[in-house]
Design an enzyme around this catalytic site. Structure first.
Site, PDB file in Angstrom:
ATOM      1  N   HIS A  24      -3.928   0.681  11.779  1.00 38.19           N
ATOM      2  CA  HIS A  24      -3.619  -0.435  12.498  1.00 38.19           C
ATOM      3  C   HIS A  24      -5.393  -0.827  12.968  1.00 38.19           C
ATOM      4  O   HIS A  24      -6.324  -0.230  13.610  1.00 38.19           O
ATOM      5  CB  HIS A  24      -3.489  -0.158  14.091  1.00 38.19           C
ATOM      6  CG  HIS A  24      -2.358  -0.902  14.742  1.00 38.19           C
ATOM      7  ND1 HIS A  24      -2.613  -2.394  14.788  1.00 38.19           N
ATOM      8  CD2 HIS A  24      -1.134  -1.094  15.826  1.00 38.19           C
ATOM      9  CE1 HIS A  24      -2.410  -3.431  15.357  1.00 38.19           C
ATOM     10  NE2 HIS A  24      -1.359  -2.141  16.118  1.00 38.19           N
TER      11      HIS A  24
ATOM     12  N   HIS B 197       0.530  -1.459   0.325  1.00 38.15           N
ATOM     13  CA  HIS B 197      -0.193   0.243   0.202  1.00 38.15           C
ATOM     14  C   HIS B 197       0.854   1.053   0.054  1.00 38.15           C
ATOM     15  O   HIS B 197       0.331   1.929   0.346  1.00 38.15           O
ATOM     16  CB  HIS B 197      -0.676   0.065   1.113  1.00 38.15           C
ATOM     17  CG  HIS B 197      -2.313  -0.458   1.119  1.00 38.15           C
ATOM     18  ND1 HIS B 197      -2.894  -0.813   0.366  1.00 38.15           N
ATOM     19  CD2 HIS B 197      -1.861  -2.448   1.814  1.00 38.15           C
ATOM     20  CE1 HIS B 197      -4.134  -2.218   0.702  1.00 38.15           C
ATOM     21  NE2 HIS B 197      -3.023  -2.841   1.601  1.00 38.15           N
TER      22      HIS B 197
ATOM     23  N   ASN C  63     -10.368  -2.744   2.450  1.00 34.02           N
ATOM     24  CA  ASN C  63      -9.862  -3.004   1.028  1.00 34.02           C
ATOM     25  C   ASN C  63     -11.731  -2.649   0.729  1.00 34.02           C
ATOM     26  O   ASN C  63     -12.366  -2.711   0.916  1.00 34.02           O
ATOM     27  CB  ASN C  63      -9.679  -4.560   0.453  1.00 34.02           C
ATOM     28  CG  ASN C  63      -8.133  -4.750   1.310  1.00 34.02           C
ATOM     29  OD1 ASN C  63      -7.066  -3.297   1.014  1.00 34.02           O
ATOM     30  ND2 ASN C  63      -7.634  -5.003   0.504  1.00 34.02           N
TER      31      ASN C  63
HETATM   32 FE1  HDE Z   1      -2.427  -4.827   5.362  1.00 34.88          FE
HETATM   33  N1  HDE Z   1      -0.606  -4.428   5.854  1.00 34.88           N
HETATM   34  N2  HDE Z   1      -1.850  -7.038   5.874  1.00 34.88           N
HETATM   35  N3  HDE Z   1      -4.249  -5.500   4.837  1.00 34.88           N
HETATM   36  N4  HDE Z   1      -3.146  -3.123   4.794  1.00 34.88           N
HETATM   37  C1  HDE Z   1      -1.068  -2.977   5.956  1.00 34.88           C
HETATM   38  O1  HDE Z   1       0.423  -2.117   7.407  1.00 34.88           O
HETATM   39  C2  HDE Z   1      -0.753  -6.739   6.381  1.00 34.88           C
HETATM   40  C3  HDE Z   1      -5.051  -6.923   4.740  1.00 34.88           C
HETATM   41  C4  HDE Z   1      -4.426  -2.765   4.383  1.00 34.88           C
HETATM   42  O2  HDE Z   1      -3.454   3.618   4.225  1.00 34.88           O
HETATM   43  C5  HDE Z   1       0.685  -2.723   5.899  1.00 34.88           C
HETATM   44  O3  HDE Z   1       1.384   0.596   7.757  1.00 34.88           O
HETATM   45  C6  HDE Z   1      -0.313  -8.141   7.772  1.00 34.88           C
HETATM   46  C7  HDE Z   1      -6.142  -7.469   4.549  1.00 34.88           C
HETATM   47  C8  HDE Z   1      -4.801  -1.116   4.079  1.00 34.88           C
HETATM   48  O4  HDE Z   1      -1.866   3.388   5.351  1.00 34.88           O
HETATM   49  C9  HDE Z   1       1.284  -3.562   6.446  1.00 34.88           C
HETATM   50  C10 HDE Z   1      -1.996  -8.340   6.304  1.00 34.88           C
HETATM   51  C11 HDE Z   1      -6.261  -5.651   4.658  1.00 34.88           C
HETATM   52  C12 HDE Z   1      -3.086  -0.609   4.076  1.00 34.88           C
HETATM   53  C13 HDE Z   1       0.030  -4.441   6.529  1.00 34.88           C
HETATM   54  C14 HDE Z   1      -2.607  -7.815   5.626  1.00 34.88           C
HETATM   55  C15 HDE Z   1      -5.702  -4.487   4.469  1.00 34.88           C
HETATM   56  C16 HDE Z   1      -2.264  -2.020   4.607  1.00 34.88           C
HETATM   57  C17 HDE Z   1       2.159  -1.819   5.397  1.00 34.88           C
HETATM   58  C18 HDE Z   1      -2.371 -10.425   6.488  1.00 34.88           C
HETATM   59  C19 HDE Z   1      -7.915  -5.281   3.641  1.00 34.88           C
HETATM   60  C20 HDE Z   1      -2.676   0.782   4.026  1.00 34.88           C
HETATM   61  C21 HDE Z   1       2.298  -0.211   5.373  1.00 34.88           C
HETATM   62  C22 HDE Z   1      -2.452 -11.209   7.494  1.00 34.88           C
HETATM   63  C23 HDE Z   1      -9.356  -6.220   5.505  1.00 34.88           C
HETATM   64  C24 HDE Z   1      -3.035   1.334   5.523  1.00 34.88           C
HETATM   65  C25 HDE Z   1       1.739  -0.467   7.134  1.00 34.88           C
HETATM   66  C26 HDE Z   1      -2.644   3.038   4.757  1.00 34.88           C
HETATM   67  C27 HDE Z   1      -1.035  -1.546   5.323  1.00 34.88           C
HETATM   68  C28 HDE Z   1       0.231  -6.054   7.139  1.00 34.88           C
HETATM   69  C29 HDE Z   1      -3.675  -7.815   4.814  1.00 34.88           C
HETATM   70  C30 HDE Z   1      -5.296  -3.410   4.314  1.00 34.88           C
HETATM   71  C31 HDE Z   1       2.910  -4.246   6.398  1.00 34.88           C
HETATM   72  C32 HDE Z   1       0.200  -8.745   7.865  1.00 34.88           C
HETATM   73  C33 HDE Z   1      -6.501  -8.374   4.416  1.00 34.88           C
HETATM   74  C34 HDE Z   1      -6.070  -0.534   3.291  1.00 34.88           C
HETATM   75  O5  HDE Z   1       1.350  -3.701   8.419  1.00 34.88           O
END
Ligand code: HDE
Length: 729
Positions: A355, A91, A164
């Site tokens: 978060h 992202h 999402n």
């Molecule tokens: Fe994320 N995801 N994600 N994700 N995600 C990040 O956090 C992660 C997942 C989502 O505009 C990171 O600050 C793991 C699902 C959005 O700043 C990180 C897993 C969904 C955003 C991270 C998922 C999301 C992130 C990268 C699986 C939809 C952007 C930078 C266990 C429900 C937020 C950050 C923004 C961002 C980890 C799966 C949505 C690395 C480990 C499912 C919208 O922490």
């Protein structure tokens, strides 16, 4: 007490700005400022020293070497050298805006969350949209999932809904997330391709991971090519819990429904937009807000009673499944309006830290194993991205409520905590701060009973990977299905390793045999038989082949209208961008068309060969864009006025019209233009094409055609060129 407008723009009340003098008392800054500094105009160093010359470094003589002594030069360059922080690991590419959320009706029967109880409260929000795979500078129009993350600054602290634009996810368990992301990101040996999934490593992973199939249906559909952030849905994806004042729990899924409807662009168009304006979505959001066309979404919830947890053919904890709206309706409970652009991209959009564990009382987690892993990941990633445990003190991340605890120190601590006490319990500080005495104010986890053995397994219901993939496919309109098929042909056609392609085509047959055959047609027509890969997390005695693919049928859900964009709103042209090709002879027609379109809320731009201003009677008609600087792919519809034969001679004009036609947009030809459009292969009888002598003759038809968004019936099949629906996949 004074009210300060913080960098994040939310109003808070605080004491006058004061400075702590080491070893001394607080002293007001106001006393120290002379009038020049107070007017905010004087250039200074970071220490507040006035700078007299910002053009020349300090030298030994006018032609001599620069002096190391030049502390002003050194400070400026050092700061510049450290401007970059690591981009988000996923992202990274995003755009955001401020706004507010208002509740329609109290949801107190389900949740005690204050912002979902009190309809008189306007909760400030900051919302960031993003692509997932690309780097920070990558194109907005990549085929990809879009992030939809909302930070609510509630009166009970920060609540983040980090979702999402697609309601399900690729994988069921957090432990696979690094593999998924490594597979889709540019390949490690050559860092290609940027921001795209059409490469071997992504599809290799998919081919060995059948649980991705439902999400693949969505990402290969036009949902992965939104027309605008303003026109896409948002989903919390996981099942969460609502807890009410009585301590009762219900399961909840969150939805954002865009007021403008859900719309997408065509794949060829997306690729061209990436070249013409890779900031297309960022610009669209920014300009809409600047123009006062504030984007709006309604917040919807699907509520499932505790007792109904197991009544579905899928597991509520499985993030690769959605709850069809036919089984549980989406109730709209409030509206989010984005009405202010950030003041500073880095300070706000880049530094915002979302978060899923930023919760308020009344909302809690479920045991979804993907969500559980996320709860660890997001703080961890901020530590490496923002570089300090104090990221919560950045203006954009600060809650509106006071923060009181004994956490201390660390890199870049902003708070100057006073007093002797930094521990709990204490008597020297009068015991402060106290644990919340009232259950309502503080957070209490839902006391869900827990039993079970430690295992690395999933429930049997998690192993049906195809029913909902098929539900999505069956719910698509014919053009949507054709787009999905062609997206698969495109992505798999880019692969270099035939074995990977074959495995994916074979896997598609488990979703739908005709889909697999249609995709295979682009590669020689053979659908290979593949065994479903058993991976180590499936218990040895589970046979995925025995999973009943038609389980949803038993609940009467074979298609779901909410899954197709064909059923979205098509009665408005508000905020649609319309290009009006014009020349000096058609200035007055162009102007009257523009005025009529804008009365309906559209954004109309006059495009001429030269950037100039024409006279039309007593009016001046300004050309908004020169033809060579724009392309019809960044507009929703095109009207052609003026000298048809002159346009026909111009390659840029021909491309402008042909692209609009190819991408099935509304097209209006004012005046006798047959000699222009017929040689370009455009039929005057085609859906969405209107032509006539005067503006008033074409206007009504044009308006209706724009509101339809696209006229996919005009589209030709890329494999055989046919526009006959019988020949389409
Ligand atoms: Fe994320 N995801 N994600 N994700 N995600 C990040 O956090 C992660 C997942 C989502 O505009 C990171 O600050 C793991 C699902 C959005 O700043 C990180 C897993 C969904 C955003 C991270 C998922 C999301 C992130 C990268 C699986 C939809 C952007 C930078 C266990 C429900 C937020 C950050 C923004 C961002 C980890 C799966 C949505 C690395 C480990 C499912 C919208 O922490």
């Amino acid at each position: 007490m004074a009210t300060e407008r913080r960098a994040s723009g939310r109003s808070i009340t605080k004491k006058p700005a004061t400075a702590i003098i080491p070893g001394g008392d607080e002293k007001s800054h106001d006393l120290q400022l002379d009038t020049t500094e107070a007017d905010g105009m004087t250039l200074t160093t970071n220490q507040g020293l006035g700078i007299n010359d910002n053009q020349n470094s300090l030298k030994a003589g006018v032609r001599g070497p620069s002096l190391l002594e030049d502390h002003i030069l050194r400070e400026k360059i050092t700061h510049f050298d450290h401007e970059r922080i690591p981009e988000r690991v996923v992202h990274a590419r995003g755009s955001a805006a401020h706004g507010y959320f208002e509740l329609y009706k109290s949801c107190a029967q389900w949740t005690k969350a204050g912002f979902l109880n009190d309809t008189t409260v306007r909760t400030p929000v900051f919302t960031r949209f993003s692509t997932v795979a690309g780097s920070r500078g990558s194109t907005d129009l990549a085929r990809d999932v879009r992030g939809f993350a909302v930070k609510f600054y509630t009166q009970e602290g920060i609540y983040d809904l980090v979702g999402n634009n697609i309601p399900v996810f690729f994988i069921q368990d957090a432990i696979k997330f690094p593999d998924l992301v490594h597979a889709v990101k540019p390949e490690p040996h050559n860092e290609m391709p940027q921001a795209g999934s059409a490469h071997d490593t992504f599809w290799d992973f998919v081919s060995l991971m059948p649980e991705t199939m439902h999400m693949i249906m969505w990402t290969m559909s036009d949902r992965a090519l939104p027309r605008s952030y303003r026109m896409m849905e948002g989903f919390g994806v996981h099942t969460f819990r609502f807890i009410n004042e009585q301590g009762e729990s219900r399961f909840v899924k969150f939805h954002w429904k865009p007021v403008l409807g859900v719309h997408s662009v065509a794949w060829d168009e997306a690729q061209k937009i990436s070249g013409k304006d890779s900031d297309f979505h960022r610009r669209d959001l920014w300009e809409a807000i600047e123009a006062g066309n504030y984007p709006e979404w309604e917040l919807g919830v699907q509520i499932v009673e505790e007792k109904d947890e197991h009544k579905f053919p899928f597991d509520l904890l499985d993030p690769t499944k959605l709850i069809p709206e036919e089984l549980v309706p989406v109730r709209r409970i409030g509206k989010m309006v984005l009405d202010r652009n950030p003041d500073n991209f880095f300070a706000e959009t880049e530094q915002v830290a979302f978060h899923p564990a930023h919760l308020v009382p009344g909302i809690d987690f479920s045991n979804d194993p993907l969500l559980q892993g996320r709860l660890f990941s997001y703080t961890d990633t901020q530590l490496s991205r923002l570089g300090s445990a104090n990221f919560n003190e950045l203006p954009i991340n600060r809650p509106l409520t006071p923060v009181r605890n004994h956490q201390r120190d660390g890199h870049m601590r902003h708070e100057i905590a006073k007093g002797q006490v930094s521990y709990d319990p204490n008597s020297l500080g009068g015991g402060c701060p106290f644990q919340s005495m009232s259950k309502e104010r503080g957070f209490t986890s839902y006391p869900e009973p827990m039993t079970g053995e430690k295992v690395r397994e999933r429930d049997q219901k998690f192993h049906d990977h195809f029913s909902q993939a098929r539900l999505f496919l069956n719910s698509q309109s014919a053009p949507e299905r054709a787009h999905l098929t062609n997206a698969l042909r495109f992505e798999l056609g880019k692969l270099e390793v035939a074995a990977v392609r074959n495995r994916v085509v074979g896997l598609l047959a488990y979703v739908d045999k005709r889909l697999a055959a249609d995709v295979a047609e682009a590669f020689g027509g053979v659908v290979p038989a593949v065994d479903l890969p058993l991976n180590h997390s499936i218990p040895a005695d589970a046979d995925p082949n025995s999973v009943q693919p038609t389980k949803l049928k038993k609940q009467g859900v074979e298609t779901s209208a909410a899954l197709s964009m064909a059923n979205t709103r098509k009665d408005s042209i508000a905020t649609r961008c319309i290009a009006i090709l014009a020349d000096a002879t058609s200035a007055s027609e162009a102007l009257s068309l523009k005025v009529e379109l804008e009365k309906l809320g559209a954004v109309a731009k006059i495009i001429g060969t030269h950037l100039t201003v024409w006279k039309s009677g007593k009016h001046e008609v300004k050309v908004d864009h020169a033809l060579m600087t724009v392309s019809s792919v960044t507009f929703d519809a095109v009207a052609v006025t003026g000298n048809a034969l002159a346009w026909k001679k111009m390659p840029d004009a021909r491309d402008f019209i042909c692209d609009a036609h190819r991408h099935c947009k509304a097209l209006a030809f004012v005046g006798d233009a047959r000699e222009l459009f017929e040689p370009l292969g455009i039929s005057g009888d085609a859906p969405g094409v209107v032509h006539g002598g005067a503006v008033k003759e074409v206007f009504t038809g044009f308006r209706k055609a724009i509101a339809e968004h696209r006229h996919w019936e005009r589209e030709a099949d890329p494999l055989n060129g046919s526009t006959d629906p019988q020949d389409q996949p």
